[in-house]
Structures are given as structure tokens and as C-alpha cells.
Design an enzyme around this catalytic site. Structure first.
Site, PDB file in Angstrom:
ATOM      1  N   LYS A 216       6.299  -2.088  -9.582  1.00 13.92           N
ATOM      2  CA  LYS A 216       5.437  -1.780  -8.428  1.00 13.92           C
ATOM      3  C   LYS A 216       5.348  -0.277  -8.125  1.00 13.92           C
ATOM      4  O   LYS A 216       4.313   0.195  -7.680  1.00 13.92           O
ATOM      5  CB  LYS A 216       5.928  -2.521  -7.183  1.00 13.92           C
ATOM      6  CG  LYS A 216       5.625  -4.006  -7.212  1.00 13.92           C
ATOM      7  CD  LYS A 216       5.996  -4.665  -5.891  1.00 13.92           C
ATOM      8  CE  LYS A 216       5.736  -6.154  -5.942  1.00 13.92           C
ATOM      9  NZ  LYS A 216       5.947  -6.815  -4.654  1.00 13.92           N
TER      10      LYS A 216
ATOM     11  N   ASP B 114       1.152  -6.505   0.035  1.00 17.67           N
ATOM     12  CA  ASP B 114       2.380  -7.182   0.499  1.00 17.67           C
ATOM     13  C   ASP B 114       2.545  -7.023   2.015  1.00 17.67           C
ATOM     14  O   ASP B 114       2.783  -8.007   2.727  1.00 17.67           O
ATOM     15  CB  ASP B 114       3.619  -6.588  -0.193  1.00 17.67           C
ATOM     16  CG  ASP B 114       3.737  -7.043  -1.645  1.00 17.67           C
ATOM     17  OD1 ASP B 114       3.288  -8.160  -1.970  1.00 17.67           O
ATOM     18  OD2 ASP B 114       4.283  -6.275  -2.460  1.00 17.67           O
TER      19      ASP B 114
END
Ligand code: ATR
Length: 279
Positions: free
Chosen positions: A66, A102
Site C-alpha cells: 500500500k 480505506d
């Protein structure tokens, strides 16, 4: 021509994203296909180049890529850049742009139970990547405070110093924070403590939580962690990590297709895979 979408990570075998997104492509009659690819860290740059070269419509990025993916993208949006992590990439006319869904996914799920976090007193447990995404996203919502409790209090302090949005925050060690849980309207657990197979563990004592406060855990396996169970016994409202997972996926799907999908359908699909009824 069929458009390719993907998720890259290592490991990737247990990802529920392919089933979730392929079901949506079929449901909305979109000629797309979503595949998982296990990509080793040393091959990340090549994998991104390859996905771009073959004209993939977009892809998700999961652990451990990420943060490391950022230098391989053409552009990164402001929130993802401040978090320092990308979980969704969109191919925008041949340029790869990174987003983080997220934090916003967590917020959308949260809003089903707490419509606004403005002026709320919030505690986040943990100071890793997930905490960072949730902290920065919530900080933009003008809460009264967001405190951070972490095993290593110095890491919580660093996280607070990194936050680009103005918010009042104090760093605590876990034991200290466990004594003052009654002060919070919302507590969000972001570490992996209590996840299968370590289901008897919990990060923080919840004996003092206020009844009717909202306690969230980003874990969804098990659907009800020991932490959530203990908070529920104290009269708190609880939310597991299914909603964050589903909404981060819904936001990614919207960025790729322009359609905000049926989240209840996604939720049911994920629960079916997990073999439970949620909480
Ligand atoms: P993620 O990106 O999934 O959030 P991470 O960046 O590895 O994961 O962060 C893990 C978080 O879980 C950290 O807050 C970590 O605490 P430290 O900063 O003290 O390392 C926390 N954590 C992991 N294992 C823990 C344990 N056994 N007890 C308490 N906290 C733990």
C-alpha cells in the site's frame, strides 16, 4: 472488450475482493473481470507497469504494497498522499492515479450508526497503517478530539504529529487508555489483536466504556471479536469490520465504473463467504 481489474498483494489467496467485484460486474452487466495476483515486493514496479501496459481499468492494492506502490503511480490524490498509502488505483486515460478508500470506507460504514462525528470524542486504538487512514479521514470531520492509544505510545505521538488536518489529540499507552474509555463517544480498534486464530486476545480493557457509546473493530474474522463482545456486554453499540471492507470496495467500484453499487448485496455476499450472519 472485457476490462481487467485486479487486486495485488502478497499473500493474496484469501482476498474476498474478487468474488465481491465479479458479482457486481455481472449484476450491473459490465464487461469486466477482477483477478487476484500475488506480487512479490521485488516485482511491484514491473507488475504495475504490466497492468498499465495491458490497459487494466484499475486495481486494488493490499498488504504489503500500500505504501511502496506510490512511486510507481503517475498521480496520487491528496488524502492518499497524506496517509502515505494507496488501496485503489484507477487507470485514467492511460495514467495511473492512486486513492485511499480505506478511511472513507470506514467513515461511510460508521455513518450508518453514527450519522455525524462532528464534536464527538473519539479514541483510536493502534498507530499502524489502518489507524492512520481512519485517523486522517475522521480528523477532517471536525470531531471534538481524537486520541490515539498504542502499545508503543511514541508511535501514537508520531502519528499525531503527522496528521495534516487540525484536531486535538493526545497519545496514550494501552493501559492508560483502558482507564478512561468512559470519556469517548466512539472507540475504533485498528490492530489485528483478536483476529482468528488469536480470538481470546483483546487490546484494551473495556470495563469502563459508556453504555450507548459506539465501539468498532476493523476485524471481521471473527465477526464478533472478544473486544466487541465485552463492549456489548457493557451496553455499548458495536460494529465489526465488514462495513469498512464493503464500503472501501464500493468506493473503488464507483471510481472504476461510475456506479455506486448495492452495498447490501456486497455485504450479503461477503457474509456468505465468511459463513456467518454478522453483528
Ligand atoms: P496495519 O497496517 O494493519 O495497521 P501495522 O502497521 O503493522 O498494521 O500496525 C500494527 C498495529 O498493531 C500497531 O499499532 C502495533 O503496535 P506497535 O506500534 O506498538 O507495534 C499494534 N500491535 C501489533 N501487535 C500488537 C500486540 N501484540 N499488542 C499490542 N499492539 C500490537
Amino acid at each position: 472488450m472485457k476490462k481487467l481489474f485486479a487486486v495485488i498483494g502478497d499473500p493474496i489467496g484469501h482476498s474476498m475482493s474478487p468474488i465481491m467485484h465479479n458479482d457486481l460486474f455481472a449484476f450491473y452487466d459490465i464487461d469486466g473481470c477482477y483477478l487476484p495476483f500475488q506480487v512479490k515486493s521485488e516485482n511491484l514496479g514491473e507488475a504495475v507497469k504490466g497492468l498499465k501496459a495491458i490497459g487494466a481499468g484499475g486495481f486494488n492494492v493490499t498488504v504489503p504494497h500500500k505504501s511502496n506502490i506510490i512511486p510507481f503511480l503517475d498521480e496520487v490524490d491528496e488524502l492518499a498522499a497524506s496517509i502515505g498509502a494507496v488501496n485503489t488505483v484507477v487507470n485514467e486515460n492511460g495514467k495511473l492515479k492512486g486513492y485511499n478508500t480505506d478511511g472513507p470506507g470506514f467513515l461511510m460504514g460508521l455513518q450508518m450508526l453514527m450519522p455525524t462525528t462532528k464534536n464527538k470524542r473519539i479514541l483510536i486504538i493502534g498507530a499502524g497503517g489502518a489507524a492512520r487512514a481512519i485517523y486522517f479521514t475522521l480528523a477532517k470531520e471536525k470531531p471534538a478530539i481524537i486520541d490515539i492509544a498504542n502499545r508503543t505510545a511514541a508511535k501514537a505521538q508520531h502519528l499525531i504529529e503527522d496528521c495534516p488536518y487540525p484536531v486535538s489529540s493526545t497519545a496514550y499507552a494501552l493501559v492508560e487508555a483502558g482507564k478512561i474509555t468512559a470519556e469517548y463517544d466512539l472507540i475504533v480498534h485498528t490492530t489485528l489483536i483478536g483476529m482468528t486464530p488469536n480470538i481470546e486476545e483483546m487490546a484494551l480493557d473495556v470495563n469502563n466504556v459508556r453504555s450507548k457509546s459506539l465501539i468498532c473493530d476493523i476485524i471481521y474474522n471473527p465477526l464478533e471479536t472478544k473486544f466487541l463482545r465485552a463492549a456489548k456486554e457493557k451496553g455499548a453499540l458495536i460494529q465489526n469490520g465488514i462495513d469498512m471492507f464493503v464500503y472501501q470496495g464500493a468506493l473503488a467500484f464507483e471510481k472504476w465504473t461510475g456506479i455506486f453499487p448495492d452495498v447490501q448485496r456486497m455485504r450479503n455476499n461477503v457474509l456468505k463467504q465468511l459463513g456467518g450472519n454478522g453483528c
